[in-house]
Design an enzyme around this catalytic site. Sequence first.
Site, short mmCIF file in Angstrom:
data_model
loop_
_atom_site.label_atom_id
_atom_site.label_comp_id
_atom_site.label_asym_id
_atom_site.label_seq_id
_atom_site.Cartn_x
_atom_site.Cartn_y
_atom_site.Cartn_z
N MET A 21 -19.58 -50.47 -30.33
CA MET A 21 -20.47 -50.30 -31.49
C MET A 21 -20.65 -51.63 -32.21
O MET A 21 -21.11 -51.68 -33.35
CB MET A 21 -19.91 -49.24 -32.44
CG MET A 21 -19.80 -47.87 -31.77
SD MET A 21 -19.84 -46.50 -32.93
CE MET A 21 -18.37 -46.82 -33.89
N GLY A 27 -10.14 -57.40 -29.61
CA GLY A 27 -9.89 -56.19 -28.81
C GLY A 27 -11.05 -55.95 -27.86
O GLY A 27 -10.87 -55.74 -26.64
N HIS A 28 -12.27 -55.98 -28.40
CA HIS A 28 -13.45 -55.82 -27.55
C HIS A 28 -13.49 -56.91 -26.46
O HIS A 28 -13.78 -56.65 -25.30
CB HIS A 28 -14.73 -55.97 -28.38
CG HIS A 28 -14.94 -54.89 -29.41
ND1 HIS A 28 -15.00 -55.16 -30.75
CD2 HIS A 28 -15.13 -53.55 -29.30
CE1 HIS A 28 -15.22 -54.04 -31.43
NE2 HIS A 28 -15.30 -53.05 -30.58
P1 AMP Z 1 -15.86 -49.42 -30.82
O1 AMP Z 1 -16.75 -50.60 -30.99
O2 AMP Z 1 -14.88 -49.24 -31.93
O3 AMP Z 1 -16.58 -48.16 -30.43
O4 AMP Z 1 -14.93 -49.76 -29.57
C1 AMP Z 1 -15.49 -50.08 -28.33
C2 AMP Z 1 -14.41 -50.13 -27.28
O5 AMP Z 1 -13.43 -51.10 -27.66
C3 AMP Z 1 -13.65 -48.80 -27.15
O6 AMP Z 1 -13.36 -48.56 -25.78
C4 AMP Z 1 -12.39 -49.06 -27.94
O7 AMP Z 1 -11.30 -48.28 -27.52
C5 AMP Z 1 -12.16 -50.52 -27.65
N1 AMP Z 1 -11.31 -51.11 -28.68
C6 AMP Z 1 -11.50 -51.08 -30.02
N2 AMP Z 1 -10.48 -51.69 -30.66
C7 AMP Z 1 -9.61 -52.09 -29.70
C8 AMP Z 1 -8.35 -52.77 -29.71
N3 AMP Z 1 -7.76 -53.14 -30.85
N4 AMP Z 1 -7.75 -53.03 -28.53
C9 AMP Z 1 -8.33 -52.65 -27.37
N5 AMP Z 1 -9.51 -52.00 -27.29
C10 AMP Z 1 -10.15 -51.73 -28.43
#
Ligand code: AMP
Length: 279
Positions: A21, A27-28
Amino acid sequence: MQRLARGWQRAGVCVGFVPTMGYLHAGHLSLVQRARRLAGRRGKVVVSIYVNPTQFGPQEDFSRYPRDLARDARLCREASVDVIFAPNDKQMYPRDGARGFSTFVVEETLSRVMEGQSRPTHFRGVTTVVAKLFNSVRPDVAVFGAKDYQQAAIVKRMVRDLDFPLKIVVAPIRREADGLAMSSRNKYLVGGLRDQALVLRRSLQRAQAVVRKSSRPIPAARLKAELKRFIERAPAARVDYVEFFDPDTLVPAPSVTRGTQMALSVFVGRTRLIDNARL
Ligand code: AMP
């Protein structure tokens, strides 16, 4: 996107995909690196950036969710991403009265617990948008983060149940130096809230310590109550749920041992944070 993806497929190019998103953090980017390793130097890595309205509840933070596409694009370039797929709401969910969008993908078992209970329409939005993104990007492999443990389990189940021709890889949680799981929503944690947010990780560590010290299974209800007291010692923290469960089936565990998975959701001020770990 579909045209591009079909061309790659015809040419036998391996495609690695990271759905996000946006408002990207390390992390991403760790998922992007994993996707690159999986796709290979000659493969393509696609990152989607889309704040998906159907996975937010009416009282949630959809409109104030942080967005910065220019910064995200720069980070993706630096990470050698080949394509950013950033569709808009009209493309994803055509609104045209009687001709409007009306098809959803629903996983009916794993979605009932934890996040699914706190956010009743959330996973219907997630599985729908992920299915749509898979149909556009046509990846060979998609990488998800263990940060959203239940989401990854549900996506894996959807891929198996609906025969999507790709592999799901789950990458470990990336944390800040002090242990806070990285999240785009950490931006909301201003002033003293940032420190109080450490209580999520600390409660996971506390549970790990208790389980490792004990020679017998620990009743889940007792450990939950103990952790709730611990967490709510932080004045701005309010527990949404603490759950212990089987890491594969997500079935709640009546007693907790080594190998049980723990997940929790805590409001820190108005911000709802999640974290999880294997005990
Ligand atoms: P989001 O943008 O929050 O929808 O996350 C996109 C992807 O990044 C999803 O697969 C999340 O699980 C992963 N993600 C978000 N935060 C982390 C993190 N701290 N460590 C690893 N993966 C993450």
